[in-house]
Scaffold this active site. Sequence first.
Site, PDB file in Angstrom:
ATOM      1  N   SER A   1       0.860  -1.176   0.000  1.00  0.00           N
ATOM      2  CA  SER A   1       0.000   0.000   0.000  1.00  0.00           C
ATOM      3  C   SER A   1       0.895   1.225   0.000  1.00  0.00           C
ATOM      4  O   SER A   1       1.658   1.443   0.951  1.00  0.00           O
ATOM      5  CB  SER A   1      -0.925   0.016   1.224  1.00  0.00           C
ATOM      6  OG  SER A   1      -1.645   1.224   1.273  1.00  0.00           O
ATOM      7  N   ARG A   2       0.825   2.012  -1.081  1.00  0.00           N
ATOM      8  CA  ARG A   2       1.732   3.160  -1.195  1.00  0.00           C
ATOM      9  C   ARG A   2       1.299   4.321  -0.305  1.00  0.00           C
ATOM     10  O   ARG A   2       2.053   5.277  -0.142  1.00  0.00           O
ATOM     11  CB  ARG A   2       1.831   3.598  -2.659  1.00  0.00           C
ATOM     12  CG  ARG A   2       2.417   2.518  -3.557  1.00  0.00           C
ATOM     13  CD  ARG A   2       2.697   3.001  -4.960  1.00  0.00           C
ATOM     14  NE  ARG A   2       3.168   1.892  -5.779  1.00  0.00           N
ATOM     15  CZ  ARG A   2       2.405   1.159  -6.565  1.00  0.00           C
ATOM     16  NH1 ARG A   2       1.119   1.423  -6.648  1.00  0.00           N
ATOM     17  NH2 ARG A   2       2.904   0.172  -7.274  1.00  0.00           N
ATOM     18  N   VAL A   3       0.096   4.269   0.227  1.00  0.00           N
ATOM     19  CA  VAL A   3      -0.310   5.267   1.223  1.00  0.00           C
ATOM     20  C   VAL A   3       0.221   4.858   2.592  1.00  0.00           C
ATOM     21  O   VAL A   3       0.657   5.683   3.384  1.00  0.00           O
ATOM     22  CB  VAL A   3      -1.845   5.404   1.239  1.00  0.00           C
ATOM     23  CG1 VAL A   3      -2.280   6.372   2.341  1.00  0.00           C
ATOM     24  CG2 VAL A   3      -2.337   5.905  -0.112  1.00  0.00           C
TER      25      VAL A   3
END
Length: 519
Positions: free
Chosen positions: A370-372
């Site tokens: 998850s890049r967040v």
Amino acid sequence: MTSDRVLERVLEATQSTFNSVLHEYRPRLQVREIGRVKSVGEGIARVSGLPNLKIDELLKFPGNLFGIAFNLDPDEIGVILLGDSDRLEAGDEVYRTGNELKVPVGESLLGRAIDATGRSLDGGEPIQVEERRSIEREAPAIMDRAPVTVPLQTGLKVVDALIPVGRGQRELIVGDRQTGKTAIALDTIVNQRDKNAICIYCAIAQRNSAVAKAVSKLHESGAMDYTIAVVAGGEDPPGLQYITPYAATTMGEYFMERGHDVLVVYDDLTRHAWAYRELSLLLRRPPGREAYPGDIFYIHSRMLERSTHLRDELGGGSLTALPIVETQAQNISAYIPTNLISITDGQIYLSPDLFQKAVLPAVDVGKSVSRVGGKTQLAAYSHVSGDLRLSYSQFQEVEVFARFGTQLDEDTRQTLQRGRRVREIFKQPESQPIPVAEQIAVLMAANEGIFDDIPLDRIEDAENAVRERTIDRHPDLCDRIENSEKLSDDDRQSLVEVAGDAIAPFLDDNEVENSADND
């Protein structure tokens, strides 16, 4: 007064009204362009005439059949049809509508199963249309967007702890056929109950039986009260399959702009790409890689870019996208999957190997991201997620070498022992989302090694005992975890002590079993 006299006066009044209306009416000349069908194909038509037609304009054919202008060539117009074309013939008249395709939006759609044009598919009453909006809309400007900081809880331990999803994020679900991709999306929808969220399940070219099963599951769990099912079946024309995800996004934007948090599941975009490729090839658009047209990336990016979190001045609503894409033989680097991976903010990868081993949900933590990241997680997860991901990754690497039967030292055996139990804890049945506080209690116990001495076949029972004991002993602490308050050292110690007390009976049983074996 006689009845004849009364009737005569009524007729005179009616005639007078008609005369006054006719006297005031001024007919207006209107230019109406009419074209002709040149040929009809599977889901497309070629039309001549209509010199002022615009791209994506809605056209009307005989039999209340509609189509969208797709190709504007010098000699003819390529049209994608939105319905059954069996009765359409060459020479039939075609009319311009002057409008682009618009779909109904509003709260009257909640709880219903409809197609992309708003027609009811669930046998209920006709949809009461409150408002119609175009399926093609510009994505919110950068300055209208706010950071993604609020979590969208899926109710799945492995996702919420290691691959967090935020409200306004685009998280791809990717994996081979029959690995549980739809199950994860549906469980996420079920977990949104009482969380002030609107959900949209968009089924694209799925089998009717599979869609019926999914909608039935949502009904049984009570999730259809806040969900819209937008369906284009596998037997529907490719044009209808193509517009369905855009229609679902437009329906979600209506609620987002009113301050709601919206979740849209696209199931799946592989079939959407197939439908677009079919239309493009039928209309003789130049093929590119794997016969897909050159703008295949753009059709998905312009749709997923509409997912965002709006600023508070614009209502603070959000639109979260969970697109699903199917891979072949675990080829995650194929054309469509790589396109979508580059568009989205991370991916949840489902491994067929884990699925075959009954590790469900079959999430491959190593290939998922998850890049967040932790920016969207509740504060309590910071006490468990980092150590858990590290230890689980180490376990996966060590487990590969342990299969060769080499001599293992004590630390390696301990890593294997704990990793196998963490994997058991990550298992979770369908349609049984777990609240955040219970997740934290179980994962913290796993981090502290409390489950290390429990047999693998008793882990599920021990986990349930820890969850129940935590709720009974510390309801206030559970509320603070749900409200994203940070845990103190005393809070962590309390959770560990409760977990230790809860699994004590399982340790006693294990000792009895071991002593019996020794005898």
